[in-house]
Motif scaffolding. Structure first.
Motif, PDB file in Angstrom:
ATOM      1  N   GLY A  83       0.858  -1.610  -0.066  1.00 15.31           N
ATOM      2  CA  GLY A  83      -0.468  -0.111   0.349  1.00 15.31           C
ATOM      3  C   GLY A  83       1.004   1.246   0.048  1.00 15.31           C
ATOM      4  N   PRO A  84       0.005   2.684  -0.368  1.00 21.77           N
ATOM      5  CA  PRO A  84       1.414   3.344   0.180  1.00 21.77           C
ATOM      6  C   PRO A  84       1.506   3.448   1.013  1.00 21.77           C
ATOM      7  CG  PRO A  84      -1.277   4.322  -0.475  1.00 21.77           C
ATOM      8  CD  PRO A  84      -1.503   2.453  -0.275  1.00 21.77           C
ATOM      9  N   GLY A  85       1.177   3.307   2.057  1.00 19.22           N
ATOM     10  CA  GLY A  85       2.052   3.562   3.471  1.00 19.22           C
ATOM     11  C   GLY A  85       2.629   2.321   4.048  1.00 19.22           C
ATOM     12  N   GLY A  86       3.488   1.659   2.779  1.00 19.17           N
ATOM     13  CA  GLY A  86       3.956   0.416   2.743  1.00 19.17           C
ATOM     14  C   GLY A  86       3.339  -0.796   3.195  1.00 19.17           C
ATOM     15  N   SER A  87       2.228  -0.721   3.785  1.00 20.41           N
ATOM     16  CA  SER A  87       1.346  -1.976   4.903  1.00 20.41           C
ATOM     17  C   SER A  87       0.466  -3.388   3.307  1.00 20.41           C
ATOM     18  CB  SER A  87       0.297  -1.790   5.442  1.00 20.41           C
ATOM     19  OG  SER A  87      -0.866  -0.672   3.900  1.00 20.41           O
ATOM     20  N   VAL A  88       1.143  -4.077   3.740  1.00 22.79           N
ATOM     21  CA  VAL A  88       0.960  -5.515   3.608  1.00 22.79           C
ATOM     22  C   VAL A  88      -0.425  -5.931   4.184  1.00 22.79           C
ATOM     23  CG1 VAL A  88       1.904  -7.133   1.941  1.00 22.79           C
ATOM     24  CG2 VAL A  88       3.522  -5.462   3.031  1.00 22.79           C
ATOM     25  N   VAL A  89      -1.284  -6.414   2.770  1.00 26.83           N
ATOM     26  CA  VAL A  89      -2.085  -7.241   3.614  1.00 26.83           C
ATOM     27  C   VAL A  89      -1.989  -8.447   3.506  1.00 26.83           C
ATOM     28  CG1 VAL A  89      -4.488  -7.833   3.256  1.00 26.83           C
ATOM     29  CG2 VAL A  89      -4.135  -6.080   3.507  1.00 26.83           C
ATOM     30  N   VAL A  90      -1.569  -9.582   2.530  1.00 27.97           N
ATOM     31  CA  VAL A  90      -1.286 -10.825   1.686  1.00 27.97           C
ATOM     32  C   VAL A  90       0.819 -10.502   2.215  1.00 27.97           C
ATOM     33  CG1 VAL A  90      -1.348 -12.934   0.434  1.00 27.97           C
ATOM     34  CG2 VAL A  90      -3.290 -10.857   0.751  1.00 27.97           C
ATOM     35  N   GLU A  91       0.683 -11.562   3.358  1.00 29.03           N
ATOM     36  CA  GLU A  91       2.521 -10.899   3.470  1.00 29.03           C
ATOM     37  C   GLU A  91       3.075 -12.667   2.702  1.00 29.03           C
ATOM     38  OE1 GLU A  91       3.387 -11.482   7.349  1.00 29.03           O
ATOM     39  OE2 GLU A  91       2.542  -9.424   7.571  1.00 29.03           O
ATOM     40  N   ASP A  92       3.620 -12.637   2.351  1.00 24.07           N
ATOM     41  CA  ASP A  92       4.897 -13.455   1.145  1.00 24.07           C
ATOM     42  C   ASP A  92       5.306 -14.261   2.916  1.00 24.07           C
ATOM     43  OD1 ASP A  92       5.843 -14.838  -0.439  1.00 24.07           O
ATOM     44  OD2 ASP A  92       8.109 -14.288  -1.131  1.00 24.07           O
ATOM     45  N   THR A  93       3.968 -15.383   2.985  1.00 25.37           N
ATOM     46  CA  THR A  93       4.958 -16.562   4.306  1.00 25.37           C
ATOM     47  C   THR A  93       3.581 -17.295   3.530  1.00 25.37           C
ATOM     48  OG1 THR A  93       2.024 -15.172   5.443  1.00 25.37           O
ATOM     49  CG2 THR A  93       4.588 -14.457   5.974  1.00 25.37           C
ATOM     50  N   LEU A  94       3.232 -18.531   4.361  1.00 26.17           N
ATOM     51  CA  LEU A  94       2.988 -20.005   3.840  1.00 26.17           C
ATOM     52  C   LEU A  94       1.071 -19.538   3.790  1.00 26.17           C
ATOM     53  CD1 LEU A  94       3.143 -22.620   2.892  1.00 26.17           C
ATOM     54  CD2 LEU A  94       2.503 -23.607   5.545  1.00 26.17           C
ATOM     55  N   SER A  95       0.706 -19.124   4.522  1.00 21.41           N
ATOM     56  CA  SER A  95      -0.720 -19.168   4.689  1.00 21.41           C
ATOM     57  C   SER A  95      -0.913 -17.405   3.499  1.00 21.41           C
ATOM     58  CB  SER A  95      -1.194 -18.170   6.250  1.00 21.41           C
ATOM     59  OG  SER A  95      -2.113 -17.261   6.000  1.00 21.41           O
ATOM     60  N   GLY A  96      -0.735 -17.316   3.457  1.00 20.19           N
ATOM     61  CA  GLY A  96      -0.514 -16.143   1.790  1.00 20.19           C
ATOM     62  C   GLY A  96      -0.262 -16.781   1.041  1.00 20.19           C
ATOM     63  N   ARG A  97       0.222 -17.877   0.564  1.00 21.47           N
ATOM     64  CA  ARG A  97      -0.081 -18.239  -0.497  1.00 21.47           C
ATOM     65  C   ARG A  97      -0.528 -19.433  -1.020  1.00 21.47           C
ATOM     66  NH1 ARG A  97       6.898 -19.353  -0.731  1.00 21.47           N
ATOM     67  NH2 ARG A  97       7.349 -17.533  -1.028  1.00 21.47           N
TER      68      ARG A  97
END
Length: 129
Positions: A83-97
């Motif tokens: 996001g514009p503030g640097g936040s990420v909703v879906v992280e590059d983790t096992l759960s996100g994948r």
């Protein structure tokens, strides 16, 4: 003829919007964990699968189901980036994948599922040849 086409396109638009709402809700909640249990992933998958199956069952239209699925996937991709503030909703983790592939698999499965009402019915007499 023209009214049928317009109503079909409007149903696709409505399905895409509904799919988008479910996609956003599932994507935001997918990372919720209760201890070791991935509750957000399970609840989000059930909700997304339920709306896709409901749209397919109620409309008997693969196009509406595909539109809902594309709405889900589109919103997932849209809010998954940084996001514009640097936040990420879906992280590059096992759960996100798992969440990304699970939603794509649910869409593929519900769109590709055969129409059971057109499947040939076997011999109902009970006699064997």
């Amino acid at each position: 003829m023209r009214n049928g086409w317009i109503s079909r396109v409007l149903s696709w638009i409505a399905a895409a919007l509904v799919g988008g709402v479910f996609g956003v809700a599932g994507t935001i909640g997918h990372s919720l964990m209760w201890g070791p249990l991935p509750v957000g992933l399970v609840v989000g998958a059930i909700a997304c699968a339920a709306i896709l199956v409901a749209i397919r069952a109620l409309t008997h239209d693969r196009g509406a189901t595909l539109a809902a699925g594309l709405g889900m996937l589109g919103m997932l991709v849209l809010i998954s980036g940084v996001g514009p503030g640097g936040s990420v909703v879906v992280e590059d983790t096992l759960s996100g994948r798992i969440w990304i592939y699970l939603v794509a698999g649910l869409v593929l499965l519900t769109v590709a599922w055969p129409r059971l009402s057109r499947m040939p019915v076997g011999d109902r007499t009970g006699s064997e040849s």
